[in-house]
Design a protein around this motif. Structure first.
Motif, PDB file in Angstrom:
ATOM      1  N   PRO A  23       0.815  -1.219   0.000  1.00 32.41           N
ATOM      2  CA  PRO A  23       0.000   0.000   0.000  1.00 32.41           C
ATOM      3  C   PRO A  23       0.845   1.263   0.000  1.00 32.41           C
ATOM      4  O   PRO A  23       2.012   1.257   0.395  1.00 32.41           O
ATOM      5  N   GLU A  35      -3.190   5.139   1.142  1.00 32.86           N
ATOM      6  CA  GLU A  35      -4.023   3.970   1.447  1.00 32.86           C
ATOM      7  C   GLU A  35      -4.031   3.663   2.934  1.00 32.86           C
ATOM      8  O   GLU A  35      -5.074   3.345   3.518  1.00 32.86           O
ATOM      9  N   LEU A  68     -11.035   1.518  -1.710  1.00 27.88           N
ATOM     10  CA  LEU A  68      -9.646   1.306  -1.327  1.00 27.88           C
ATOM     11  C   LEU A  68      -8.827   0.803  -2.514  1.00 27.88           C
ATOM     12  O   LEU A  68      -7.684   1.222  -2.722  1.00 27.88           O
ATOM     13  N   HIS A 123      -5.637   2.418  -4.262  1.00 29.45           N
ATOM     14  CA  HIS A 123      -4.392   1.674  -4.491  1.00 29.45           C
ATOM     15  C   HIS A 123      -3.942   1.820  -5.942  1.00 29.45           C
ATOM     16  O   HIS A 123      -2.765   2.072  -6.219  1.00 29.45           O
TER      17      HIS A 123
END
Length: 635
Positions: free
Chosen positions: A322, A326, A346, A350
């Motif tokens: 990550p 993130e 998310l 990413h």
């Protein structure tokens, strides 16, 4: 006087290629396709740390071949210094083949006999360079052979001499110590007095020692965890970190207590385990983000646990690491994310925060036209094979022009421009390639209804460009069909690791004005369409630009930006459009075609000019347009 610290740490050791089986739930021997990632514990951690904002470097070797170049390029693209990555002309880059059978079984085969990084020697360690790092991350694997042991110990001595910190990731792989056969590559624990004594001889020089339960047991020479920890503590005052998977970690900065829960226990994050391979490397990256910035040990453990939790829930190691944004999002949502790889917000974050290229400005020549060239060839009685010849001339013109502070780009098709795409692959140009059937509304894909099958065969550097004719007042059915297909294309781009350029042009038979484009973008965003790039008709004034920027900012501020198309406009009109774009936050350049090559194409197909003249004319038109773009700020 201590040398200036140029890097937070240097990682020493394994840098290889991982081939991950894409079929989940079966034995490795049944895998049919594989995804290629960078691998090797120190390299994974270096990339993870770079994504979290640290400045790492790498000391290793790679082979003088394609995989070695891949490793070097991947590290560099992620922000890892590769000045100390040596090219070994005699050995191949290490390779690992891996699979995901279930939550507990991850078969893997190491192809590392006499590989490049295991040939690392003391002569590969530059004392002046090591003096410029604040810490060294060492892998237990790189103490398993005399030459790599000597190289690692030299790094340890130099870092300590310069006042830096030494970090040991025990990273125990029995197969790499010669304790199991090739078929037991996934084995994590085999007792060995030889390995224990070796590791106990290393820990006195360390400031931080990190390992899983199995790794602490081998380092301490006991299957009793507390006894193993005390054996390590007897040799070193280092901070010891015990990784406990889903349970988090226990940090032991001083004496070993009577029970583990009397140490500094930092709970883990309750995520669904998908792939444990790489989670330990991710933990180390997160822990180092805090440790090397002198944050409290509890905070270091939280960062390590969170970083590991995100990677354990994804496919692959290095690509799954990550970014800091993130991690902030993960913490902000207060442990509510159970399946990170299925969390759309998310995963979008990413994707956009791990883009490896920084395209601040693109000056592209677009010659992906197919129908127009076919009509031109037919009009002059030329075979369609000549279209490919002419496109090669346009490509020749493109590579002659340097876009100044921006980057030269092309948009070229595979129907007549396949040779161009092959020739320019890997040259650093911004390259987009169309997927749509030209002139068809509603949108259809040129190579069949499933764009994922098409895109899997393309080089990943190629951006998927799709032209769609749309208008806010098109029928509901037209919107339904087109957005469904655009969403399918967007998902295919994500699945194949490439960017998506959406060219949105108002439907030809409908009137439009300055409000039409912002309204169109609003409807596309509302449907869930999230391209990395927009290619749009040039807004004529600042107000029009501001309206477009407001829509993008409200819906997807991570968008790469807008490239202006030409619509065969003359230079004078394009100059006005360029001036309107000056200073606009999402203006990234242009992708213009027929304004540059329409006249020379007509003359070439008519036989009035030769190849050299066509190329020179297009290059000069392109050069003038680039200059016009760069003059916009001053104007």
């Amino acid at each position: 006087m201590a040398a200036e610290r140029r890097f937070d740490f240097v990682a020493v050791g394994r840098a290889a290629v991982d081939l991950y089986g894409e079929q989940i739930g079966g034995p490795l021997e049944d895998m049919a396709t594989f995804a290629k990632y960078l691998g090797g514990s120190p390299a994974n951690t270096a990339i993870g740390a770079a994504r979290l904002g640290l400045e790492p470097a790498m000391i290793t070797r790679v082979g003088d071949e394609h995989l070695g170049r891949f490793v070097r390029q991947f590290l560099a693209a992620e922000g890892v210094d590769v000045s100390q990555v040596r090219t070994d002309p005699e050995r191949l880059t290490g390779l690992v083949i891996l699979g995901i059978r279930d939550r507990d079984t991850f078969p893997l085969i190491f192809y590392r006999e006499n590989c490049a990084d295991m040939a690392l020697s003391e002569q590969d360690v530059d004392a002046n360079f090591v003096a410029s790092v604040g810490a060294a991350l060492l892998s237990g694997t790189h103490f398993s052979r005399p030459n790599v042991d000597a190289a690692s110990r030299r790094v340890m001595a130099l870092v300590r001499q310069g006042g830096g910190r030494v970090i040991l990731d025990i990273d125990y792989r029995p197969v790499l110590w010669g304790l199991t056969g090739h078929g037991q590559g996934e084995s994590r624990f085999v007792e060995s007095d030889r390995v224990t004594e070796h590791l106990l001889g290393i820990v006195p020089g360390c400031h931080l020692v990190v390992g899983t339960e199995d790794e602490i047991r081998i380092a301490g020479g006991s299957t009793d965890m507390l006894a193993a920890l005390r054996a390590i503590r007897a040799r070193t005052p280092a901070v010891i970190v015990l990784k406990r998977g889903a349970s988090g970690c226990v940090i032991l900065p001083e004496a070993i207590p009577d029970a583990l829960d009397q140490g500094l226990v930092v709970p883990g994050f309750p995520v669904e385990v998908f792939n444990v391979l790489g989670a330990g490397d991710a933990f180390m990256a997160g822990f180092l983000r805090g440790y090397l910035r002198d944050e409290p040990l509890r905070r270091c453990g939280e960062l390590g646990n969170a970083t590991g939790a995100l990677v354990v829930a994804r496919h692959g190691c290095a690509p799954a690491m990550p970014t800091w944004r993130e991690l902030e999002e993960f913490f902000a949502r207060d442990r509510s994310i159970r399946r990170p790889r299925e969390d759309a917000a998310l995963e979008r974050l990413h994707r956009v925060t791990t883009r490896s290229r920084n395209w601040n400005e693109v000056c592209a020549i677009a010659f992906d036209h197919r129908t127009q060239f076919e009509e031109l060839a037919d009009r002059h009685g030329r075979p369609h094979g000549d279209i490919a010849r002419f496109k090669a001339l346009v490509a020749d013109a493109a590579v002659q022009v340097r876009a100044g502070q921006g980057v030269t780009g092309i948009i070229c098709d595979g129907r007549y421009g396949e040779d161009v795409l092959v020739r320019l692959a890997g040259t650093g140009l911004w390259i987009a390639r169309p997927v749509e059937r030209p002139g068809v509304t509603p949108l259809e894909f040129e190579d069949g209804p499933d764009p994922a099958l098409t895109l899997r065969a393309w080089p990943t550097e190629q951006i998927a460009k799709c032209l769609v004719y749309c208008h806010p007042d098109d029928t509901a059915e037209t919107w339904r069909v087109q957005t469904e297909r655009l969403l399918r294309l967007g998902a295919a781009c994500v699945a194949t690791g490439r960017e998506f350029l959406l060219e949105a042009i108002p439907t030809p038979d409908r009137p439009w004005n300055a409000a039409t484009i912002p309204r169109t973008l609003t409807r596309l965003y509302a449907a869930g369409v999230r391209p990395d790039w927009w290619k749009l008709p040039p807004p004529r004034d600042i107000a029009a630009w501001r309206a477009i920027a407001a829509v993008i900012e409200a819906n997807d501020p991570t968008c790469r930006g807008v490239l202006m198309l030409g619509l065969e406009a003359p230079e004078s009109e394009l100059g006005l459009a360029f001036r309107a774009a000056a200073g606009q936050p999402y203006s990234r350049g242009f992708a213009i075609g027929r304004s540059l090559f329409a006249a020379p194409a007509e003359a070439w197909f008519a036989g009035r000019i030769d190849d050299a003249t066509a190329t020179a004319t297009i290059a000069e038109n392109y050069r003038r347009l680039v200059a016009l773009w760069h003059e916009r700020e001053a104007a």
